[in-house]
Design an enzyme around this catalytic site. Structure first.
Site, PDB file in Angstrom:
ATOM      1  N   HIS A   1      -2.434   7.944  -4.165  1.00  0.00           N
ATOM      2  CA  HIS A   1      -2.338   8.430  -2.783  1.00  0.00           C
ATOM      3  C   HIS A   1      -1.510   9.708  -2.812  1.00  0.00           C
ATOM      4  CE1 HIS A   1      -0.850   8.378   1.403  1.00  0.00           C
ATOM      5  NE2 HIS A   1      -1.816   7.532   1.681  1.00  0.00           N
TER       6      HIS A   1
ATOM      7  N   ASP B   1       3.953   1.953  -6.831  1.00  0.00           N
ATOM      8  CA  ASP B   1       3.665   2.166  -5.415  1.00  0.00           C
ATOM      9  C   ASP B   1       2.999   0.890  -4.895  1.00  0.00           C
ATOM     10  OD1 ASP B   1       2.463   2.676  -3.006  1.00  0.00           O
ATOM     11  OD2 ASP B   1       1.572   4.591  -3.594  1.00  0.00           O
TER      12      ASP B   1
ATOM     13  N   GLN C   1       0.073  -0.948  -0.881  1.00  0.00           N
ATOM     14  CA  GLN C   1      -1.094  -1.800  -0.587  1.00  0.00           C
ATOM     15  C   GLN C   1      -0.989  -3.195  -1.191  1.00  0.00           C
ATOM     16  OE1 GLN C   1      -3.348  -1.091   1.541  1.00  0.00           O
ATOM     17  NE2 GLN C   1      -3.000   1.096   1.813  1.00  0.00           N
TER      18      GLN C   1
ATOM     19  N   LYS D   1       2.685  -1.895   6.756  1.00  0.00           N
ATOM     20  CA  LYS D   1       1.432  -2.410   6.182  1.00  0.00           C
ATOM     21  C   LYS D   1       1.528  -3.904   5.894  1.00  0.00           C
ATOM     22  CE  LYS D   1       0.354   1.998   3.958  1.00  0.00           C
ATOM     23  NZ  LYS D   1      -0.807   2.566   4.633  1.00  0.00           N
TER      24      LYS D   1
ATOM     25  N   CYS E   1      -6.279  10.125   2.030  1.00  0.00           N
ATOM     26  CA  CYS E   1      -5.163  10.748   1.285  1.00  0.00           C
ATOM     27  C   CYS E   1      -5.365  10.603  -0.218  1.00  0.00           C
ATOM     28  CB  CYS E   1      -3.818  10.156   1.698  1.00  0.00           C
ATOM     29  SG  CYS E   1      -3.377  10.553   3.378  1.00  0.00           S
TER      30      CYS E   1
END
Ligand code: PLP
Length: 420
Positions: free
Chosen positions: A123, A202, A205, A228, A367
């Site tokens: 991303h 990261d 998600q 999220k 993104c």
């Protein structure tokens, strides 16, 4: 025992509305999740009863707010299985956390020709801060490739070629927001450790979707966004291993992050205060902790299984019932994200038509512009599921796709396989 997923929908007020005259089907969870009533109530309670600035106050409200904020830090520690509250820094989200590491650790530790290793599926949040760091320091960017084609898997056969001793940090996404693939994070962290590189995972998600344990993963930094995973916007977490955070200089200066200040210089407080200059996002940190309680009450393994089941169902139904639609990402190792392309139809048209059916999808480059270019695309449409979605909603999504497909008849005729 698995929770009753249908009853759980009652906890989410925003799900119970009509959009364009149809009951809302919210499939834009990779962009942001909906919030359960308990999180909304936590925010209301904080602002109606406890609102005060923290750490410096001696009155009752300030003490209550400080306790709740520091309890939230301990809750995040438990959620990630971190070792100490000093390892948990509250930030504004994933983007903010990556920028903190790239600026604080990066400025201090990188020099010309050091290598920052990323993957081709990052991303922009986990790409642009490293580009800026490379410009500042003369370090080089390098990328672990994605296997050519649409499987979306990282090409692990190339790992030893790119993960050389010049690599100082390997920053990669746990779950791709475009491809839906779950990357083998523990394996990647172990490989990085062997060459002496640090790792940043990261988890934008993955947090709130799959079980997580930073110690088991063996990462050095781990970053997530509260919004999220059923929490509020504007709050996130940076987990860092103590030896790194101890040595890192502050990223921003201001109140709360100092031990002492004179007119010409200052000394810093230890982590996490060192990284939390100014009045922090108190209410949202407390509400994020409530979201963590909520997710754990459902069970993160149960959530992962439910998400996976819905994404797999949608995948199989598209593959078998709507020939010609191109699905990105793997059949296995997939989380709850399903990106697809109807050749000849712009993703924004697909999303607009789905919206007419009350279905919230996302269309665009997500993104992920460099990855899009690599895939020969400018955009995809994306459905992303969460535990409050149902099989009936997958059915509505499939029916909507079939309706949308009829808007592009010429393309369909040209692309229907002979045996369809
Ligand atoms: N990383 C990934 C994989 C994402 O999907 C996102 C957001 O979609 C981000 C980072 C950035 O998250 P935020 O905008 O909450 O900082």
């Amino acid at each position: 025992m698995s929770p009753s997923w249908k009853n759980i929908r009652a906890d989410f007020p925003a799900l119970h509305q009509q959009v364009n005259g149809k009951p809302l089907v919210y499939l834009d969870n990779a962009a942001t999740s909906q919030k359960p009533q308990c999180v909304i109530d936590t925010l209301t309670r904080y602002y109606t009863q406890d609102n005060a600035n923290i750490h410096r106050g001696i009155h009752a409200l300030s003490i209550r707010a400080t306790d709740a904020y520091e309890k939230a830090r301990k809750r995040a520690l438990k959620f990630l299985n971190a070792a100490s509250p000093a390892d948990i820094v509250f930030t504004a989200g994933t983007t903010d956390s990556v920028n903190l590491v790239a600026n604080s650790w990066g400025n201090e530790n990188l020099k010309e020709n050091d290598v920052i290793l990323l993957t081709e599926m990052e991303h922009h949040s986990n790409l642009v801060p490293w580009q800026l760091l490379a410009k500042r320091t003369g370090a080089k960017l390098r990328f672990l490739p994605v296997v050519p084609g649409d499987t979306g898997l990282l090409d692990l056969t190339k790992l030893s070629k790119v993960l050389t001793p010049e690599v100082r940090i390997f920053a990669f996404t746990h779950v791709s927001n475009t491809l839906g693939v779950i990357n083998p994070a523990a394996e990647l962290c172990a490989a990085a450790r062997k060459v002496g590189a640090l790792t940043l995972v990261d988890a934008a998600q993955s947090a709130g979707h799959i079980p997580l344990d930073v110690q088991q993963l063996g990462c050095d930094f781990f970053v997530l966004s509260g919004h999220k995973m059923c929490g509020p916007t504007g709050i996130g977490v940076l987990y860092g291993r103590a030896p790194h955070l101890d040595k890192m200089p502050p990223y921003r200066g201001g109140g709360s992050m100092i031990k002492s200040v004179s007119y010409f210089e200052s000394q810093w407080a230890p982590s996490p205060a060192k990284f939390e200059a100014g009045t922090p996002n108190i209410a949202d940190a407390i509400a994020l902790a409530r979201a963590m309680d909520y997710l754990d009450s459902l069970g993160r393994e149960a959530i992962a299984q439910h998400d996976k089941k819905l994404a797999a169902l949608a995948y199989v139904r598209i593959m078998t019932e709507i020939p010609g639609i191109r699905i990105l990402g793997p059949a296995q190792h997939r989380s709850s994200v399903l990106s697809f392309v109807i050749p000849g139809a712009h993703a924004h048209d697909v999303v607009t038509l789905a919206d007419q059916d009350g279905i919230a999808l996302r269309g665009g480059h997500h993104c992920n512009q460099p990855l899009m270019r690599k895939l020969g695309l400018t955009s995809t449409s994306r459905a992303s599921f969460y535990f409050y979605n149902t099989e009936e909603e997958v059915e509505r999504f499939i029916l909507s796709l079939k309706r949308i497909q009829k808007f592009f008849p010429l393309w369909c005729q040209a692309n229907t396989p002979p045996d369809a």
